[in-house]
Design a protein around this motif. Structure first.
Motif, PDB file in Angstrom:
ATOM      1  N   LEU A  25       0.842  -1.190   0.000  1.00 20.79           N
ATOM      2  CA  LEU A  25       0.000   0.000   0.000  1.00 20.79           C
ATOM      3  C   LEU A  25       0.881   1.245   0.000  1.00 20.79           C
ATOM      4  N   THR A  95     -14.853   4.054  -7.545  1.00 22.56           N
ATOM      5  CA  THR A  95     -14.005   3.729  -6.403  1.00 22.56           C
ATOM      6  C   THR A  95     -12.709   3.084  -6.883  1.00 22.56           C
ATOM      7  N   TRP A 100      -4.941  -5.551  -0.239  1.00 24.22           N
ATOM      8  CA  TRP A 100      -3.619  -5.783   0.345  1.00 24.22           C
ATOM      9  C   TRP A 100      -3.738  -6.598   1.621  1.00 24.22           C
ATOM     10  N   GLU A 103      -7.065  -7.503   3.208  1.00 24.55           N
ATOM     11  CA  GLU A 103      -7.976  -6.371   3.369  1.00 24.55           C
ATOM     12  C   GLU A 103      -7.861  -5.495   2.133  1.00 24.55           C
ATOM     13  N   ARG A 104      -8.359  -4.287   2.213  1.00 22.66           N
ATOM     14  CA  ARG A 104      -8.223  -3.375   1.094  1.00 22.66           C
ATOM     15  C   ARG A 104      -8.392  -1.940   1.563  1.00 22.66           C
ATOM     16  N   ALA A 105      -7.766  -1.019   0.813  1.00 20.77           N
ATOM     17  CA  ALA A 105      -7.981   0.411   0.995  1.00 20.77           C
ATOM     18  C   ALA A 105      -8.770   0.903  -0.208  1.00 20.77           C
ATOM     19  N   MET A 106      -9.538   1.977  -0.017  1.00 23.86           N
ATOM     20  CA  MET A 106     -10.373   2.480  -1.104  1.00 23.86           C
ATOM     21  C   MET A 106     -10.375   4.005  -1.103  1.00 23.86           C
ATOM     22  N   ALA A 107     -10.494   4.559  -2.294  1.00 25.26           N
ATOM     23  CA  ALA A 107     -10.727   5.995  -2.462  1.00 25.26           C
ATOM     24  C   ALA A 107     -11.916   6.140  -3.403  1.00 25.26           C
ATOM     25  N   ASP A 229      -9.212 -10.601  -2.128  1.00 23.89           N
ATOM     26  CA  ASP A 229      -9.837  -9.277  -2.214  1.00 23.89           C
ATOM     27  C   ASP A 229     -11.193  -9.359  -1.524  1.00 23.89           C
ATOM     28  N   THR A 231     -13.324  -6.974  -1.156  1.00 26.69           N
ATOM     29  CA  THR A 231     -14.283  -5.989  -1.670  1.00 26.69           C
ATOM     30  C   THR A 231     -15.576  -6.670  -2.096  1.00 26.69           C
TER      31      THR A 231
END
Length: 305
Positions: A25, A95, A100, A103-107, A229, A231
């Motif tokens: 990340l 989005t 990673w 988990e995941r990060a999102m914008a 993933d 998501t």
């Protein structure tokens, strides 16, 4: 005469841009590289596609943008047999998803689509899934399933909005449940929320899920998988939970099927890629001793089991 659909999804639909296979990340000022960039439907489109693949007739009531992203979503939904609203807006939510380490990060870019009650009512739904800001769009007579986002849970903490008492079920994750109820423990949070909502369903990630209904607690374990993933796992849990109830499953069986679908979905990048067909889910359930639910009846939607 309007053709009635079994499930209408009324929350925002997104185009997800997934940076698959990241080498880490990025922090401030850093650049990281991905093995692939994937474009797929997300948000309410994930719920809609998940339910359609399980055999429900489904519509997305949220107006999509008159832009390339909206065109992409309309084509993807049509390919799955999901009907879309005729009305359009200027922009479509997008989005960026960075999976990673399980988990995941999102914008996210989220122009609020102006959902109106008429958008939902146009499909004469038997059931509808809506998040807190759109409860007023639920038509009378439709079974209402309510979901909550993290920001909505923080905003509604300690002051649940009107309309929840009329819901068939509130479906939240553990963090959302504890925020809404002001309790540290998900079980205590579910019991407190069940004082307002007839049924509270709490997802626990790899630990499964629980529900409080008519004062009774039901809990099922998770399904062990290697997560790539996560998501959309909650969206596909919701889709499968609703499918199983509309097809006649009881409280415990609903949770088992929904947990299985959510777990199977996280093994690949993007939410939609992990959404199971009815044949695929049935085969996975059979391996684990799960019986398919009976056919849906009008009485089930009316409230009897």
């Amino acid at each position: 005469m309007t053709e009635r659909v079994e499930l209408v999804c009324g929350d925002p639909a997104f185009v997800d841009l997934t940076f698959a296979g990241l080498d880490g990340l990025p922090g401030p000022g850093e650049e990281r590289h991905a093995r692939d960039l994937l474009r797929s439907p997300g948000g309410a489109a994930t719920v809609a596609i998940g339910a359609a693949r399980l055999g429900l007739s489904v519509a997305l009531a949220t107006p999509l943008g008159a832009d390339p992203e909206g065109d992409f979503l309309r084509a993807a939904l049509a390919a799955e047999g999901v009907r879309c609203a005729d009305r359009t807006v200027s922009r479509t939510p997008v989005t960026a998803v960075l999976p990673w380490d399980g988990e995941r990060a999102m914008a996210t870019f989220l122009p609020q689509p102006p959902l109106q009650p008429a958008d939902v009512a146009a499909f004469a739904p038997r059931a509808v899934v809506l998040s807190l800001p759109w409860l007023h769009c639920a038509p009378a007579g439709a079974a209402l399933y309510v979901t909550v986002g993290d920001a909505e849970a923080r905003a509604a903490a300690g002051a649940l909005p009107d309309g929840l008492a009329a819901a068939r079920a509130l479906i939240v994750n553990a963090r959302e449940a504890t925020l809404l109820a002001g309790e540290d423990d998900p079980v205590a949070a579910a019991r407190k929320l069940a004082e307002t909502v007839p049924r509270v369903v709490v997802t626990l990630g790899p630990d499964g899920a629980l529900a409080v209904e008519r004062g009774e607690l039901v809990r099922v374990p998770g399904v062990a998988v290697a997560a790539v993933d996560t998501t959309g796992a909650g969206d596909l849990f919701t889709a499968t939970y609703i499918w199983s109830e509309l097809r006649g499953a009881g409280p415990g069986l609903r949770l088992h099927w929904a947990c299985l679908a959510a777990a199977l979905s996280v093994r690949v990048p993007t939410a939609v890629a992990g959404a199971q067909s009815i044949d695929g889910l049935a085969a996975a359930g059979k391996e684990r001793g799960l019986a398919l639910p009976a056919s849906m009846t009008t009485e089930i939607l009316g409230g009897s089991e």
